[in-house]
Motif scaffolding. Structure first.
Motif, short mmCIF file in Angstrom:
data_model
loop_
_atom_site.label_atom_id
_atom_site.label_comp_id
_atom_site.label_asym_id
_atom_site.label_seq_id
_atom_site.Cartn_x
_atom_site.Cartn_y
_atom_site.Cartn_z
N UNK A 1 0.86 -1.18 0.00
CA UNK A 1 0.00 0.00 0.00
C UNK A 1 0.90 1.23 0.00
N UNK A 2 0.69 2.09 -0.99
CA UNK A 2 1.53 3.28 -1.13
C UNK A 2 1.00 4.47 -0.37
N UNK A 3 1.85 5.47 -0.20
CA UNK A 3 1.44 6.69 0.48
C UNK A 3 0.38 7.41 -0.35
N UNK A 4 -0.56 8.12 0.28
CA UNK A 4 -1.61 8.81 -0.48
C UNK A 4 -1.02 9.91 -1.36
N UNK A 5 -1.72 10.18 -2.48
CA UNK A 5 -1.29 11.25 -3.37
C UNK A 5 -1.83 12.60 -2.90
N UNK A 6 -1.73 13.60 -3.74
CA UNK A 6 -2.17 14.94 -3.35
C UNK A 6 -3.65 15.00 -3.07
N UNK A 7 -4.43 14.10 -3.64
CA UNK A 7 -5.88 14.06 -3.40
C UNK A 7 -6.25 13.15 -2.23
N UNK A 8 -5.25 12.57 -1.58
CA UNK A 8 -5.51 11.70 -0.44
C UNK A 8 -5.80 10.26 -0.82
N UNK A 9 -5.67 9.91 -2.09
CA UNK A 9 -5.97 8.56 -2.57
C UNK A 9 -4.70 7.71 -2.50
N UNK A 10 -4.83 6.48 -1.97
CA UNK A 10 -3.71 5.56 -1.86
C UNK A 10 -3.92 4.39 -2.82
N UNK A 11 -2.86 4.00 -3.50
CA UNK A 11 -2.93 2.85 -4.39
C UNK A 11 -2.37 1.62 -3.69
N UNK A 12 -2.95 0.46 -3.94
CA UNK A 12 -2.49 -0.79 -3.32
C UNK A 12 -2.36 -1.86 -4.39
N UNK A 13 -1.29 -2.62 -4.29
CA UNK A 13 -1.07 -3.79 -5.16
C UNK A 13 -1.31 -5.03 -4.34
N UNK A 14 -2.16 -5.93 -4.82
CA UNK A 14 -2.52 -7.14 -4.10
C UNK A 14 -2.22 -8.34 -4.98
N UNK A 15 -1.54 -9.35 -4.42
CA UNK A 15 -1.27 -10.61 -5.12
C UNK A 15 -1.68 -11.76 -4.21
N UNK A 16 -2.17 -12.85 -4.80
CA UNK A 16 -2.67 -13.95 -3.97
C UNK A 16 -2.52 -15.28 -4.66
N UNK A 17 -2.53 -16.32 -3.85
CA UNK A 17 -2.54 -17.71 -4.30
C UNK A 17 -3.32 -18.50 -3.27
N UNK A 18 -4.55 -18.91 -3.59
CA UNK A 18 -5.38 -19.64 -2.64
C UNK A 18 -6.54 -18.82 -2.15
N UNK A 19 -7.20 -19.30 -1.07
CA UNK A 19 -8.48 -18.73 -0.64
C UNK A 19 -8.39 -17.70 0.48
N UNK A 20 -7.20 -17.27 0.87
CA UNK A 20 -7.13 -16.07 1.71
C UNK A 20 -7.54 -14.90 0.83
#
Length: 415
Positions: free
Chosen positions: A280-299
């Motif tokens: 999860x990255x720091x928020x931008x000037x508008x306060x929006x944060x971007x997140x990268x999610x990766x998974x393998x399985x049912x979590x």
């Protein structure tokens, strides 16, 4: 024999013995009082007949008064003793009810306690900082004693809280009732790790859930979550946020988990685990944060908008809830099928939250018939103390017996 059924009970005496004992005790008390009274009278007459140098009449008066006091006490005591003896005789002659047969009860859990009225459709009580939330009738195993596994394992409870820039993190993992009260007890098979990039611009999260069918799945889950955070930190330093690679990441994690199996002399299936990761990255000037999610399985990963009443499913391999019996089989797992890992990006507006959870929580959130999701959406709308977070993760609900782990990241950027 003291009971009409002919069985001897050592707690009871025969009525005749009791009556004789009362009479003998009364006679003995009378003889003692008579001897004491005679001694006092003789002493008083000796005192009166002895000449004194001064205050002779006063001494004589006190001696005679002592005789009167002792005599009165003896008379009253004899009367009270006689009355008590008559009462004992009368009680002994009355028919006595038979003693109740002993009853052996097998206790399967703690005695039910009075609980406050329902505040929600299925929530039985609103928890305090020292209790867990309970839904419906809860799980019977929730009240059983916590037992220890036969081998040395990780702790039954783990928790953290942290701040990375404008991001706030809470994390907790609690061994499920089905594992901690088994005979023999099983270890907590969930594991999580949290970290940050070297420049503190990114929060890193990894949540692993060892397969229950794997004998050493706790070791596999611990290795997977730990390696995930370490390798993601390296990827951020070398490739940056936009260059994160799920298949490369999960391939290297699989190698570490397989090495665990080799070191223990077991098959790779014995350390099998699923894994979900996020950056999860720091928020931008508008306060929006971007997140990268990766998974393998049912979590799974879930998002919460502060304006919505529920956690919304975002990532993970969903289970077929239309089936008559929901299967816990997973298509992908480590270390055997890292190539099945997938990833995507998520956007978190100001005040929103991203949660990575194992199926011990995800299954309860996905159940439309329960109010578990709604409760957690209200309770975790904003960060709570770590102690409260742990208690929430340890919630009590019917059929929820698996380990449960949650890591939540709140975006505190300006709106």
């Amino acid at each position: 024999m003291s009971r009409e059924d002919g069985r001897y009970d050592g707690r009871y005496e025969s009525r005749e013995d009791s009556r004789y004992e009362n009479r003998d005790g009364g006679l003995m008390d009378g003889w003692v009082r008579a001897v004491l009274l005679a001694a006092v009278v003789i002493g008083a007459f000796i005192e009166v007949s002895t000449p004194h140098r001064q205050y002779g009449r006063v001494v004589d008066a006190f001696a005679l008064a002592a005789v009167g006091v002792v005599g009165t006490a003896a008379a009253l005591g004899s009367q009270a003793a006689a009355t008590l003896a008559r009462q004992r005789d009368r009680l002994a002659q009355e028919p006595q009810p038979p003693a109740a047969a002993p009853v052996c009860r097998y206790v399967t859990g703690p005695a039910p306690q009075a609980r406050p009225a329902r505040l929600r459709p299925l929530l039985r009580e609103r928890p305090t900082d020292l209790s867990v939330p309970r839904f419906g009738d809860g799980a019977r195993a929730q009240g059983y004693p916590w037992l220890l596994p036969e081998r040395t394992v990780q702790n039954g409870i783990a928790a953290d809280e942290a701040t990375v820039g404008a991001l706030t993190l809470r994390a907790a993992s609690v061994i499920g009732p089905g594992h901690r009260c088994a005979r023999p007890a099983e270890p907590r098979q969930d594991s999580y790790r949290i970290g940050r990039s070297r420049d503190s611009r990114y929060a890193i999260v990894a949540v692993a859930d060892g397969l229950s069918s794997a004998a050493w799945s706790d070791a596999g889950a611990t290795t997977a979550s730990s390696q995930a955070v370490t390798l993601l930190r390296e990827q951020l330093a070398t490739a940056g946020f936009d260059g994160l690679d799920a298949k490369g990441l999960y391939g290297r994690i699989a190698e570490s988990v397989a090495a665990q199996a080799t070191g223990r002399g077991v098959a790779t299936s014995d350390v099998a685990t699923v894994l979900i990761t996020a950056v999860v990255g720091e928020p931008d000037a508008d306060g929006v944060a971007g997140a990268w999610v990766a998974w393998l399985g049912d979590s799974s990963a879930w998002t919460l908008d502060p304006r919505d009443p529920l956690w919304l499913f975002s990532s993970g391999d969903p289970k077929d809830r239309a089936a008559a019996v929901i299967s816990n089989e997973v298509a992908g797992r480590l270390p055997d099928t890292p190539q099945l890992a997938r990833d995507h990006f998520v956007t978190l507006p100001p005040g929103a939250a991203l949660a990575l959870v194992t199926d011990g929580i995800g299954d309860a959130w996905a159940d439309p018939a329960s109010s578990v999701n709604e409760y957690f959406a209200q309770t975790w709308r904003s960060p709570v103390p770590a102690t409260r977070f742990v208690a929430d993760v340890g919630f009590d609900a019917p059929q929820c017996l698996d380990d449960r782990t949650a890591v939540v990241v709140w975006n505190g950027g300006r709106s």
